[in-house]
Design an enzyme around this catalytic site. Structure first.
Site: not given
Length: 312
Positions: A178-180, A293
């Site tokens: 996951f990106d943050g 994103d």
């Protein structure tokens, strides 16, 4: 008035309890490589496409970007049931398709050919198939159609856009990255960064260090994944989760770690990249899926053969 969906149950697969399971919906173009067929659909229309699919119904479709992810999910279920045969906390995968049931025969045959554990096939002739996600209890939706993904996110369902690419099939266990900001967390700091630059964002983070960040679009999915992961010791877990963020660890890492702690979400490994490219670390991790994103990060992941999903 929306047309009703046609749902086909796969009786070869053990049916899960949807109130307990982590339900994932994938579109046919996310799980299989249907690029040639999609071009035919856009060029010649639905009827020609349907005829082609019917004529080729016994020819298995080649694997697509989300294929290895679905295989790894299946491995997790196997390990869960080995550990506890009465386990209800399992992955439940369904295919959501804008195909007609007639042209969907090839999809079902392909699933059976690869031995994928997919319980339901929903063939929806309506333009917006995402209206059925909530009724199936879907926690994550993967699609190759941007409009579908945006509709799902507006309906409050974790969703991401899958880009068709050649992927190396990584081995088990299931690895999810996951990106943050704007993925696991809200985009509040991103907005400050756009308005005030890096220095403004760093000052904001320092001032807000004790305040947990807001929820991002994939938090619900990540929390359920974390709940399943806690059923095993770290050494024996069939699930590994990673945070790979552009934040710097020194200036902006503490708030991220405190937020995860506040949520009770254990992450196996966290990488604070301080703006450096994510591709090299992703090549090392070899995840089954990477959520981000930023399109430049997705491109970097694709360049190293990592299956990627964009959260718009």
């Amino acid at each position: 008035m929306a047309e009703l969906e046609s749902t086909v149950i796969n009786t070869n697969v053990k049916q899960k309890d949807p109130s307990k399971a982590l339900v994932i919906a994938v579109t046919t173009r996310a799980i299989f490589n249907l690029e040639e067929e999609h071009k035919l659909y856009l060029k010649r229309g639905k009827e020609e496409y349907t005829r082609y699919q019917q004529a080729n119904q016994d020819k298995p479709l080649p694997p697509g970007t989300a294929f290895a992810f679905i295989e790894a999910v299946q491995y997790v279920n196997k390990k869960m049931l080995e550990s506890n045969p009465a386990e209800k906390d399992l992955f439940d995968v369904l295919v959501l398709s804008n195909n007609s049931p007639e042209s969907g025969v090839r999809v079902i045959n392909s699933i059976k050919h690869y031995g994928l554990e997919i319980s339901k096939f929903c063939f929806v002739s309506d333009e917006d198939s995402t209206q059925y996600l909530k009724s199936h209890g879907v926690k994550l939706f993967l699609s190759a159609d941007r409009k579908d993904v945006c509709n799902a996110l507006q309906r409050g369902v974790s969703a991401a856009l899958v880009f068709q690419q050649e992927v190396q099939a990584p081995s088990t266990p299931l690895r999810v990255v996951f990106d943050g900001d704007a993925v696991l967390f809200s985009d509040e700091t991103d907005q400050i960064f756009q308005e005030q630059g890096l220095e403004g964002a760093v000052q904001y983070e320092r001032a807000m260090e004790a305040v947990p960040m807001g929820e991002g679009p994939l938090k619900t999915f990540a929390m359920h994944l974390g709940k399943m992961r806690r059923k095993f010791s770290q050494e024996k877990s069939p699930i590994r989760t990673y945070l790979v963020t552009a934040r710097s660890g020194r200036d902006m890492g503490i708030r991220a770690i405190k937020t995860l702690r506040e949520w009770g979400l254990a992450i196996d490994e966290a990488f604070f990249m301080d703006g450096a490219p994510k591709g090299p670390i992703l090549a090392q991790i070899q995840p089954h899926i990477f959520f981000d994103d930023g399109l430049h990060n997705i491109q970097g992941a694709q360049n190293v053969g990592v299956p990627s999903a964009w959260v718009p």
